[in-house]
Design a protein around this motif. Structure first.
Motif, PDB file in Angstrom:
ATOM      1  N   TYR A 157      10.545  12.280  12.617  1.00 27.49           N
ATOM      2  CA  TYR A 157       9.111  12.357  12.913  1.00 27.49           C
ATOM      3  C   TYR A 157       8.361  11.134  12.413  1.00 27.49           C
ATOM      4  N   LEU A 158       8.771  10.592  11.274  1.00 22.11           N
ATOM      5  CA  LEU A 158       8.105   9.390  10.749  1.00 22.11           C
ATOM      6  C   LEU A 158       8.303   8.201  11.693  1.00 22.11           C
ATOM      7  N   ASN A 159       9.520   8.104  12.259  1.00 23.56           N
ATOM      8  CA  ASN A 159       9.774   7.034  13.242  1.00 23.56           C
ATOM      9  C   ASN A 159       8.927   7.254  14.493  1.00 23.56           C
ATOM     10  N   ARG A 160       8.783   8.532  14.887  1.00 23.18           N
ATOM     11  CA  ARG A 160       8.010   8.839  16.098  1.00 23.18           C
ATOM     12  C   ARG A 160       6.536   8.471  15.902  1.00 23.18           C
ATOM     13  N   PHE A 161       6.008   8.738  14.669  1.00 21.53           N
ATOM     14  CA  PHE A 161       4.598   8.429  14.405  1.00 21.53           C
ATOM     15  C   PHE A 161       4.397   6.999  13.902  1.00 21.53           C
ATOM     16  N   ASN A 162       5.474   6.202  13.894  1.00 21.39           N
ATOM     17  CA  ASN A 162       5.396   4.783  13.506  1.00 21.39           C
ATOM     18  C   ASN A 162       4.863   4.606  12.078  1.00 21.39           C
ATOM     19  N   ILE A 163       5.470   5.323  11.147  1.00 23.46           N
ATOM     20  CA  ILE A 163       5.092   5.205   9.726  1.00 23.46           C
ATOM     21  C   ILE A 163       6.288   4.634   8.963  1.00 23.46           C
ATOM     22  N   ALA A 164       6.023   3.617   8.125  1.00 17.09           N
ATOM     23  CA  ALA A 164       7.103   3.011   7.320  1.00 17.09           C
ATOM     24  C   ALA A 164       7.284   3.820   6.036  1.00 17.09           C
ATOM     25  N   VAL A 165       8.549   4.020   5.631  1.00 18.62           N
ATOM     26  CA  VAL A 165       8.839   4.777   4.402  1.00 18.62           C
ATOM     27  C   VAL A 165       9.729   3.936   3.495  1.00 18.62           C
ATOM     28  N   LEU A 166       9.313   3.847   2.216  1.00 16.98           N
ATOM     29  CA  LEU A 166      10.131   3.144   1.227  1.00 16.98           C
ATOM     30  C   LEU A 166      10.446   4.105   0.091  1.00 16.98           C
ATOM     31  N   LYS A 167      11.747   4.196  -0.259  1.00 18.45           N
ATOM     32  CA  LYS A 167      12.152   5.067  -1.371  1.00 18.45           C
ATOM     33  C   LYS A 167      12.079   4.280  -2.679  1.00 18.45           C
ATOM     34  N   VAL A 168      11.340   4.804  -3.660  1.00 18.28           N
ATOM     35  CA  VAL A 168      11.264   4.195  -4.997  1.00 18.28           C
ATOM     36  C   VAL A 168      11.648   5.287  -5.983  1.00 18.28           C
ATOM     37  N   LEU A 169      12.880   5.218  -6.506  1.00 18.86           N
ATOM     38  CA  LEU A 169      13.395   6.323  -7.305  1.00 18.86           C
ATOM     39  C   LEU A 169      13.018   6.244  -8.784  1.00 18.86           C
ATOM     40  N   SER A 170      12.576   5.067  -9.259  1.00 11.90           N
ATOM     41  CA  SER A 170      12.189   4.932 -10.670  1.00 11.90           C
ATOM     42  C   SER A 170      10.743   5.382 -10.843  1.00 11.90           C
ATOM     43  N   LYS A 171      10.508   6.300 -11.776  1.00 11.51           N
ATOM     44  CA  LYS A 171       9.132   6.786 -11.968  1.00 11.51           C
ATOM     45  C   LYS A 171       8.227   5.685 -12.534  1.00 11.51           C
ATOM     46  N   PHE A 172       8.818   4.720 -13.288  1.00  4.79           N
ATOM     47  CA  PHE A 172       8.016   3.620 -13.825  1.00  4.79           C
ATOM     48  C   PHE A 172       7.556   2.706 -12.690  1.00  4.79           C
ATOM     49  N   ASP A 173       8.501   2.418 -11.768  1.00  2.02           N
ATOM     50  CA  ASP A 173       8.135   1.587 -10.613  1.00  2.02           C
ATOM     51  C   ASP A 173       7.123   2.297  -9.731  1.00  2.02           C
ATOM     52  N   LEU A 174       7.256   3.619  -9.614  1.00  3.02           N
ATOM     53  CA  LEU A 174       6.318   4.404  -8.813  1.00  3.02           C
ATOM     54  C   LEU A 174       4.905   4.286  -9.399  1.00  3.02           C
ATOM     55  N   ARG A 175       4.843   4.300 -10.742  1.00  6.58           N
ATOM     56  CA  ARG A 175       3.551   4.172 -11.415  1.00  6.58           C
ATOM     57  C   ARG A 175       2.951   2.791 -11.168  1.00  6.58           C
ATOM     58  N   ARG A 176       3.823   1.761 -11.186  1.00  7.16           N
ATOM     59  CA  ARG A 176       3.334   0.390 -10.935  1.00  7.16           C
ATOM     60  C   ARG A 176       2.835   0.244  -9.501  1.00  7.16           C
ATOM     61  N   VAL A 177       3.583   0.834  -8.552  1.00  7.72           N
ATOM     62  CA  VAL A 177       3.179   0.755  -7.143  1.00  7.72           C
ATOM     63  C   VAL A 177       1.801   1.381  -6.987  1.00  7.72           C
ATOM     64  N   CYS A 178       1.594   2.528  -7.637  1.00  5.54           N
ATOM     65  CA  CYS A 178       0.295   3.207  -7.550  1.00  5.54           C
ATOM     66  C   CYS A 178      -0.817   2.292  -8.048  1.00  5.54           C
ATOM     67  N   ARG A 179      -0.514   1.488  -9.089  1.00  4.72           N
ATOM     68  CA  ARG A 179      -1.521   0.578  -9.628  1.00  4.72           C
ATOM     69  C   ARG A 179      -1.789  -0.578  -8.658  1.00  4.72           C
ATOM     70  N   VAL A 180      -0.714  -1.062  -8.008  1.00  6.55           N
ATOM     71  CA  VAL A 180      -0.863  -2.200  -7.081  1.00  6.55           C
ATOM     72  C   VAL A 180      -1.655  -1.780  -5.839  1.00  6.55           C
ATOM     73  N   VAL A 181      -1.344  -0.594  -5.286  1.00  2.00           N
ATOM     74  CA  VAL A 181      -2.009  -0.177  -4.035  1.00  2.00           C
ATOM     75  C   VAL A 181      -3.227   0.701  -4.305  1.00  2.00           C
ATOM     76  N   ASN A 182      -3.452   1.024  -5.597  1.00  3.72           N
ATOM     77  CA  ASN A 182      -4.599   1.837  -6.003  1.00  3.72           C
ATOM     78  C   ASN A 182      -4.565   3.236  -5.367  1.00  3.72           C
ATOM     79  N   ALA A 183      -3.412   3.891  -5.488  1.00  2.71           N
ATOM     80  CA  ALA A 183      -3.245   5.220  -4.905  1.00  2.71           C
ATOM     81  C   ALA A 183      -2.973   6.242  -5.996  1.00  2.71           C
ATOM     82  N   THR A 184      -3.105   7.526  -5.634  1.00  2.00           N
ATOM     83  CA  THR A 184      -2.784   8.617  -6.563  1.00  2.00           C
ATOM     84  C   THR A 184      -1.475   9.255  -6.128  1.00  2.00           C
TER      85      THR A 184
END
Length: 561
Positions: free
Chosen positions: A304-331
């Motif tokens: 379904y993600l391919n059908r709706f043209n949405i990109a998905v990236l897996k980030v398995l480290s919770k520390f990296d996930l926290r950094r990504v949230c800071r970079v993109v300003n997301a919750t």
């Protein structure tokens, strides 16, 4: 005639299994011996010519490093007195990120010198008093030795030259390349007020293959994997971050389904497919173009993600996930569903690029100087720089990462306090000279301890020379340094590890400087650790906790006798 009461020999003060050691011989000298063992272990790893240690930790992981912080972290020290030294060096690592080996070597040498005084009959309290006086005097004199400060408008070249001595002590020969990379990355993420510089904004990604010369700095966050979906590049996109799995929820209990005809079988999975499609349609309708997944992504969800043209990236480290949230300003969201405008983040560029033979994903925000920059785009611009390291082996890459980590911490220390003192052992030599003359003017027994403190400081230049040039040559170099420091304006002379002339160099001419703050913390912590060990007069060890051991069976339990 007085009555002599006999003493009972069998008074039991503690439970069985306790160990009780007291007195100068049993407690103090034993502690000093244990600390010396630890100090001698890391001493040979000091300076640019320090030797590597090959460590295998309790999990079987291999380390080849000369970084004292890593060595003492992976070697599990159990002796209580040596643990005090380990704690002091860990405090230095947490506070400054550099000069951890200086703490261990100096504290070890201070205790070695105090042993001679204790054997001669001096009381530990006199030695402690002398060491504390000498430490106060050393910190006073240290402030006066600062001859150079980090220039105020920061430039790449001035930062790189300030970093070189710290990085050279870990990666001698590669310091030019590494200090240039660290300076470039630090300047890319430098906030308008440099005192707010965040060490966490400089990341390292290690990619096997190639050589160090192929390493480079990439603006933004780099992940060593490709996106899961077909879409590989998105610009100016809304981002949703999920910590939960993007998949059909499984029930906790097992159930039995009775299917009576072919239609029921065809419609069996249709319900959950429709439910999943509805969720991803809501996400797509909210304008999300990129999803960062903190857990697994199911095959049906990918469809379904391919059908709706949405990109998905897996980030398995919770520390990296926290950094990504800071970079993109997301919750980060713990449920699958369309994010609210406040929860969604924003990224200017999400792309897959090839570095060497590996394809990596980069998330970055455009800087004002780049074409396509839009000041009205969503979210604040959190800048992150990633140093992409290339190298032949995983161990070498790990060691390069540790050197970069030291470099970034030195920048943070210099931005708080830009004052620097001459390196290459010149500062310690000058302090030894000043404290020697200070000790000569003191009265009482403390003067002996002050003089021993002065000769203990000499260990830093001596060890630098010994690791670089060998023991016999080191004695000559230290003698020449004493002569140099007796001259007018001789405070700048340190050890020349390359021995191009007579083994001494003027630190200011070769831009070999150390951070004043790191040096003062190292002297303070080393003295505190030595004083803590000296102030102990008894060791009381209880029996280790734990129940009875399981008896070992011979052979397999199932075998017949």
């Amino acid at each position: 005639m007085s009555l002599k009461v006999p003493k009972a020999n069998n008074i039991q003060l503690f439970k069985d299994g306790y160990k009780y050691l007291q007195g100068i011989d049993e407690a103090v000298l034993r502690n000093i011996q244990a600390v010396n063992e630890l100090s001698d272990l890391v001493r040979t790893s000091f300076g640019p010519n320090g030797r590597n240690k090959l460590l295998i930790n309790h999990l079987g992981r291999l380390f080849v490093t000369s970084d004292a912080a890593t060595i003492i972290r992976e070697v599990e020290v159990v002796h209580p007195a040596a643990k005090l030294l380990v704690m002091a060096s860990q405090a230095q690592e947490a506070e400054m990120g550099d000069a951890t080996n200086t703490v261990l070597i100096l504290a070890g040498e201070l205790l070695k010198k105090s042993e001679q005084l204790l054997v001669m009959g001096l009381h530990p309290s006199e030695v402690i008093k002398g060491y504390e006086l000498a430490c106060t005097k050393a910190l006073e004199e240290l402030e006066k030795l600062s001859t150079f400060s980090l220039p105020s408008p920061l430039t790449s070249s001035s930062l790189a030259s300030a970093l070189k001595p710290a990085i050279a002590s870990k990666q001698y020969g590669s310091e030019d390349t590494l200090s240039a990379l660290v300076a470039e990355a630090a300047l890319a993420v430098m906030p308008s007020n440099p005192k707010n510089f965040n060490v966490d904004n400089v990341r390292v990604v290690k990619i096997m293959g190639g050589g160090l010369s192929a390493s480079r700095v990439v603006q933004g966050m780099v992940f060593g994997r490709e996106p899961e979906t077909m879409l590989k590049k998105v610009t100016k996109a809304k981002v949703a971050v999920f910590t939960s799995a993007l998949d059909i929820a499984q029930t906790e209990t097992k159930g039995t389904v009775l299917l009576k005809n072919a239609d029921e079988m065809l419609n069996f999975t249709r319900g959950e497919e429709q439910h999943l499609e509805k969720i991803f349609k809501e996400i797509a309708d909210s304008g999300v173009k990129v999803i960062i997944a903190g857990s697994s992504v199911g095959e049906l969800a990918l469809h379904y993600l391919n059908r709706f043209n949405i990109a998905v990236l897996k980030v398995l480290s919770k520390f990296d996930l926290r950094r990504v949230c800071r970079v993109v300003n997301a919750t980060p969201l713990a449920r699958i569903g369309a994010p609210t405008p406040e929860e969604a983040g924003f990224v200017d560029v999400f792309e897959t690029v090839e570095i060497g033979g590996d394809r990596v994903t980069v998330l970055r925000q455009l800087s004002p100087s780049e074409p396509g920059f839009d000041p009205t785009s969503g979210g604040e611009k959190t800048r992150t720089a990633t140093i992409v390291l290339r190298g032949a082996t995983a161990n070498h890459l790990d060691d390069l990462e540790r050197a970069i980590d030291d470099g970034v911490n030195v920048i943070k220390a210099l931005l708080k306090d830009p004052k620097m003192v001459p390196g290459a052992g010149a500062t310690e030599m000058e302090l030894a000279k000043k404290i020697e003359s200070y000790g000569g003017g003191l009265k009482g027994l403390a003067q002996h301890a002050v003089k021993k403190y002065s000769s203990a400081l000499e260990i830093i230049p001596r060890q630098l020379a010994e690791n670089a040039l060998g023991g016999a040559m080191a004695n000559e170099v230290v003698s020449r340094l004493w002569a140099r420091h007796e001259e007018k304006d001789g405070a700048q002379w340190g050890v020349d590890v390359e021995a191009e002339t007579d083994g001494t160099i003027k630190a200011s001419e070769h831009e070999v400087y150390d951070s004043l703050a790191a040096k003062s913390w190292a002297i303070r912590l080393a003295t505190e650790a030595a004083v803590s060990v000296l102030s102990v007069d008894s060791i009381i060890m209880s029996k280790p906790a734990g129940g009875p051991k399981i008896p070992q069976q011979s052979g397999n339990w199932d075998e017949d006798d």
